[in-house]
Design a protein around this motif. Sequence first.
Motif, PDB file in Angstrom:
ATOM      1  N   GLY A  62     -14.661 -36.242 -82.450  1.00 30.61           N
ATOM      2  CA  GLY A  62     -14.672 -36.673 -83.842  1.00 30.61           C
ATOM      3  C   GLY A  62     -13.743 -35.866 -84.724  1.00 30.61           C
ATOM      4  O   GLY A  62     -14.030 -35.666 -85.910  1.00 30.61           O
ATOM      5  N   LEU A  63     -12.618 -35.425 -84.163  1.00 28.32           N
ATOM      6  CA  LEU A  63     -11.663 -34.611 -84.906  1.00 28.32           C
ATOM      7  C   LEU A  63     -10.381 -35.401 -85.182  1.00 28.32           C
ATOM      8  O   LEU A  63     -10.056 -36.348 -84.477  1.00 28.32           O
ATOM      9  CB  LEU A  63     -11.313 -33.345 -84.121  1.00 28.32           C
ATOM     10  CG  LEU A  63     -12.493 -32.424 -83.779  1.00 28.32           C
ATOM     11  CD1 LEU A  63     -12.031 -31.270 -82.903  1.00 28.32           C
ATOM     12  CD2 LEU A  63     -13.145 -31.905 -85.053  1.00 28.32           C
ATOM     13  N   GLY A  64      -9.656 -34.956 -86.199  1.00 31.75           N
ATOM     14  CA  GLY A  64      -8.421 -35.650 -86.547  1.00 31.75           C
ATOM     15  C   GLY A  64      -7.332 -35.457 -85.521  1.00 31.75           C
ATOM     16  O   GLY A  64      -6.473 -36.319 -85.339  1.00 31.75           O
ATOM     17  N   GLY A  65      -7.349 -34.336 -84.821  1.00 28.88           N
ATOM     18  CA  GLY A  65      -6.338 -34.088 -83.803  1.00 28.88           C
ATOM     19  C   GLY A  65      -6.487 -32.712 -83.197  1.00 28.88           C
ATOM     20  O   GLY A  65      -7.005 -31.786 -83.828  1.00 28.88           O
ATOM     21  N   ILE A  66      -6.090 -32.583 -81.948  1.00 28.72           N
ATOM     22  CA  ILE A  66      -6.056 -31.298 -81.251  1.00 28.72           C
ATOM     23  C   ILE A  66      -4.681 -31.180 -80.599  1.00 28.72           C
ATOM     24  O   ILE A  66      -4.215 -32.113 -79.946  1.00 28.72           O
ATOM     25  CB  ILE A  66      -7.144 -31.191 -80.166  1.00 28.72           C
ATOM     26  CG1 ILE A  66      -8.536 -31.316 -80.781  1.00 28.72           C
ATOM     27  CG2 ILE A  66      -7.017 -29.865 -79.412  1.00 28.72           C
ATOM     28  CD1 ILE A  66      -9.643 -31.326 -79.749  1.00 28.72           C
ATOM     29  N   TRP A  67      -4.045 -30.031 -80.791  1.00 29.38           N
ATOM     30  CA  TRP A  67      -2.745 -29.789 -80.177  1.00 29.38           C
ATOM     31  C   TRP A  67      -2.782 -28.472 -79.415  1.00 29.38           C
ATOM     32  O   TRP A  67      -3.422 -27.512 -79.847  1.00 29.38           O
ATOM     33  CB  TRP A  67      -1.648 -29.733 -81.241  1.00 29.38           C
ATOM     34  CG  TRP A  67      -1.317 -31.068 -81.826  1.00 29.38           C
ATOM     35  CD1 TRP A  67      -0.345 -31.939 -81.427  1.00 29.38           C
ATOM     36  CD2 TRP A  67      -1.984 -31.703 -82.910  1.00 29.38           C
ATOM     37  NE1 TRP A  67      -0.364 -33.069 -82.205  1.00 29.38           N
ATOM     38  CE2 TRP A  67      -1.355 -32.959 -83.129  1.00 29.38           C
ATOM     39  CE3 TRP A  67      -3.057 -31.343 -83.731  1.00 29.38           C
ATOM     40  CZ2 TRP A  67      -1.762 -33.840 -84.115  1.00 29.38           C
ATOM     41  CZ3 TRP A  67      -3.472 -32.226 -84.715  1.00 29.38           C
ATOM     42  CH2 TRP A  67      -2.818 -33.450 -84.910  1.00 29.38           C
ATOM     43  N   VAL A  68      -2.083 -28.443 -78.293  1.00 25.45           N
ATOM     44  CA  VAL A  68      -2.008 -27.244 -77.460  1.00 25.45           C
ATOM     45  C   VAL A  68      -0.551 -26.822 -77.338  1.00 25.45           C
ATOM     46  O   VAL A  68       0.315 -27.622 -76.967  1.00 25.45           O
ATOM     47  CB  VAL A  68      -2.584 -27.506 -76.053  1.00 25.45           C
ATOM     48  CG1 VAL A  68      -2.385 -26.271 -75.165  1.00 25.45           C
ATOM     49  CG2 VAL A  68      -4.054 -27.873 -76.137  1.00 25.45           C
ATOM     50  N   LYS A  69      -0.265 -25.571 -77.665  1.00 20.03           N
ATOM     51  CA  LYS A  69       1.078 -25.029 -77.490  1.00 20.03           C
ATOM     52  C   LYS A  69       1.217 -24.627 -76.028  1.00 20.03           C
ATOM     53  O   LYS A  69       0.600 -23.664 -75.568  1.00 20.03           O
ATOM     54  CB  LYS A  69       1.261 -23.828 -78.414  1.00 20.03           C
ATOM     55  CG  LYS A  69       2.688 -23.294 -78.466  1.00 20.03           C
ATOM     56  CD  LYS A  69       3.627 -24.214 -79.196  1.00 20.03           C
ATOM     57  CE  LYS A  69       4.933 -23.481 -79.526  1.00 20.03           C
ATOM     58  NZ  LYS A  69       6.104 -24.362 -79.436  1.00 20.03           N
ATOM     59  N   ASP A  70       2.008 -25.377 -75.277  1.00 23.21           N
ATOM     60  CA  ASP A  70       2.098 -25.213 -73.822  1.00 23.21           C
ATOM     61  C   ASP A  70       3.148 -24.164 -73.469  1.00 23.21           C
ATOM     62  O   ASP A  70       4.336 -24.468 -73.330  1.00 23.21           O
ATOM     63  CB  ASP A  70       2.444 -26.560 -73.183  1.00 23.21           C
ATOM     64  CG  ASP A  70       2.517 -26.478 -71.668  1.00 23.21           C
ATOM     65  OD1 ASP A  70       2.188 -25.410 -71.115  1.00 23.21           O
ATOM     66  OD2 ASP A  70       2.910 -27.475 -71.032  1.00 23.21           O
ATOM     67  N   GLU A  71       2.694 -22.921 -73.294  1.00 22.43           N
ATOM     68  CA  GLU A  71       3.614 -21.826 -72.994  1.00 22.43           C
ATOM     69  C   GLU A  71       3.958 -21.714 -71.508  1.00 22.43           C
ATOM     70  O   GLU A  71       4.699 -20.805 -71.115  1.00 22.43           O
ATOM     71  CB  GLU A  71       3.024 -20.506 -73.498  1.00 22.43           C
ATOM     72  CG  GLU A  71       3.008 -20.391 -75.002  1.00 22.43           C
ATOM     73  CD  GLU A  71       4.409 -20.449 -75.601  1.00 22.43           C
ATOM     74  OE1 GLU A  71       5.222 -19.544 -75.318  1.00 22.43           O
ATOM     75  OE2 GLU A  71       4.693 -21.401 -76.347  1.00 22.43           O
ATOM     76  N   SER A  72       3.439 -22.632 -70.694  1.00 25.53           N
ATOM     77  CA  SER A  72       3.784 -22.604 -69.278  1.00 25.53           C
ATOM     78  C   SER A  72       5.249 -22.985 -69.055  1.00 25.53           C
ATOM     79  O   SER A  72       5.773 -22.827 -67.947  1.00 25.53           O
ATOM     80  CB  SER A  72       2.881 -23.553 -68.480  1.00 25.53           C
ATOM     81  OG  SER A  72       3.162 -24.906 -68.809  1.00 25.53           O
ATOM     82  N   GLN A  73       5.910 -23.471 -70.105  1.00 25.42           N
ATOM     83  CA  GLN A  73       7.321 -23.848 -69.986  1.00 25.42           C
ATOM     84  C   GLN A  73       8.236 -22.900 -70.768  1.00 25.42           C
ATOM     85  O   GLN A  73       9.369 -23.248 -71.103  1.00 25.42           O
ATOM     86  CB  GLN A  73       7.507 -25.281 -70.475  1.00 25.42           C
ATOM     87  CG  GLN A  73       6.718 -26.301 -69.655  1.00 25.42           C
ATOM     88  CD  GLN A  73       7.026 -27.727 -70.029  1.00 25.42           C
ATOM     89  OE1 GLN A  73       8.180 -28.104 -70.202  1.00 25.42           O
ATOM     90  NE2 GLN A  73       5.996 -28.542 -70.166  1.00 25.42           N
ATOM     91  N   ARG A  74       7.766 -21.714 -71.067  1.00 24.51           N
ATOM     92  CA  ARG A  74       8.542 -20.745 -71.838  1.00 24.51           C
ATOM     93  C   ARG A  74       9.559 -20.035 -70.939  1.00 24.51           C
ATOM     94  O   ARG A  74       9.211 -19.196 -70.116  1.00 24.51           O
ATOM     95  CB  ARG A  74       7.606 -19.720 -72.484  1.00 24.51           C
ATOM     96  CG  ARG A  74       8.300 -18.624 -73.261  1.00 24.51           C
ATOM     97  CD  ARG A  74       8.975 -19.125 -74.520  1.00 24.51           C
ATOM     98  NE  ARG A  74       8.006 -19.601 -75.501  1.00 24.51           N
ATOM     99  CZ  ARG A  74       8.348 -20.200 -76.640  1.00 24.51           C
ATOM    100  NH1 ARG A  74       9.620 -20.410 -76.931  1.00 24.51           N
ATOM    101  NH2 ARG A  74       7.408 -20.620 -77.474  1.00 24.51           N
ATOM    102  N   LEU A  75      10.838 -20.398 -71.064  1.00 22.12           N
ATOM    103  CA  LEU A  75      11.934 -19.739 -70.350  1.00 22.12           C
ATOM    104  C   LEU A  75      11.668 -19.636 -68.845  1.00 22.12           C
ATOM    105  O   LEU A  75      12.074 -18.665 -68.201  1.00 22.12           O
ATOM    106  CB  LEU A  75      12.172 -18.336 -70.935  1.00 22.12           C
ATOM    107  CG  LEU A  75      12.728 -18.291 -72.352  1.00 22.12           C
ATOM    108  CD1 LEU A  75      12.651 -16.871 -72.913  1.00 22.12           C
ATOM    109  CD2 LEU A  75      14.175 -18.773 -72.373  1.00 22.12           C
ATOM    110  N   ASP A  76      10.959 -20.588 -68.283  1.00 22.33           N
ATOM    111  CA  ASP A  76      10.617 -20.601 -66.857  1.00 22.33           C
ATOM    112  C   ASP A  76       9.782 -19.389 -66.431  1.00 22.33           C
ATOM    113  O   ASP A  76       9.661 -19.097 -65.241  1.00 22.33           O
ATOM    114  CB  ASP A  76      11.879 -20.674 -65.988  1.00 22.33           C
ATOM    115  CG  ASP A  76      12.660 -21.963 -66.213  1.00 22.33           C
ATOM    116  OD1 ASP A  76      12.020 -23.007 -66.432  1.00 22.33           O
ATOM    117  OD2 ASP A  76      13.902 -21.922 -66.167  1.00 22.33           O
TER     118      ASP A  76
END
Length: 252
Positions: A62-76
């Motif tokens: 019941g939330l407006g949105g959830i976002w995840v900052k995906d650091e698994s792709q940070r500079l390999d």
Amino acid sequence: MGSEKPIEWLINPRARTGFDPQVVESLLPPDVPWRARRFHRQLPGYRMSPLVGLPNLAARLGLGGIWVKDESQRLDLRSFKVLGGSYAIYQWVRQRLGITDRELSFAELTSNELRERLGDITFAAATDGNHGRGVAWSAAQMGFKAVIYVHKLTSQQRIQAIEQTGAKVVVIDGTYDDAVHQVNEDAQRYGWVVISDTAWEGYEDIPKWVMQGYTTMLSEAQEQLAAQGLSKPTHVFVQAGVGSLAAATLGY
């Protein structure tokens, strides 16, 4: 099997007591996120890590949105930790050269002229994995040596990942705290520069620079949210760890 235990919330009754904006500004001046990100953009392979939306989970809750900052792709490197280590090394170099009135370009930072002025520098760190790998990778990109100390329970995969950057890995027969103690002792003996994300009395500048480096991730997220018409999130969930990332997030 019992039912899954719900999340427990602990309210901090002192959340707004003793807050001093001047302290925050001294640690994270307003121009720091811009300066840090300008530096990171010059790193080989830099690109913003994705901000991934979870619309189905948000709808279920019941939330407006959830976002995840995906650091698994940070500079390999699969971790945000490189943002702190690289920026700390960069700022240490500026301070060592007495350059306080301007920024250094990455080309200047990796030039033979600068290397001759600095001499033979080795950066060292103790790690459970990601911080040390970030320091080792950053040092290699800038043409410096690195020595990384790990404890005996560190996985061989993590050790190999650090070694692949060209760094020397020293395995300590003890805990992470033992590795921290030993790297500081050996650094004094051999003249190495310790890049730690934990501060102690007399050692505060480098951990501060590590913390400032993490703001690149936060400014990226803000830009990515703005692109979706959102000014800022209502809540931010962040791992605590030793506190550097949490402090950077709160300060930002």
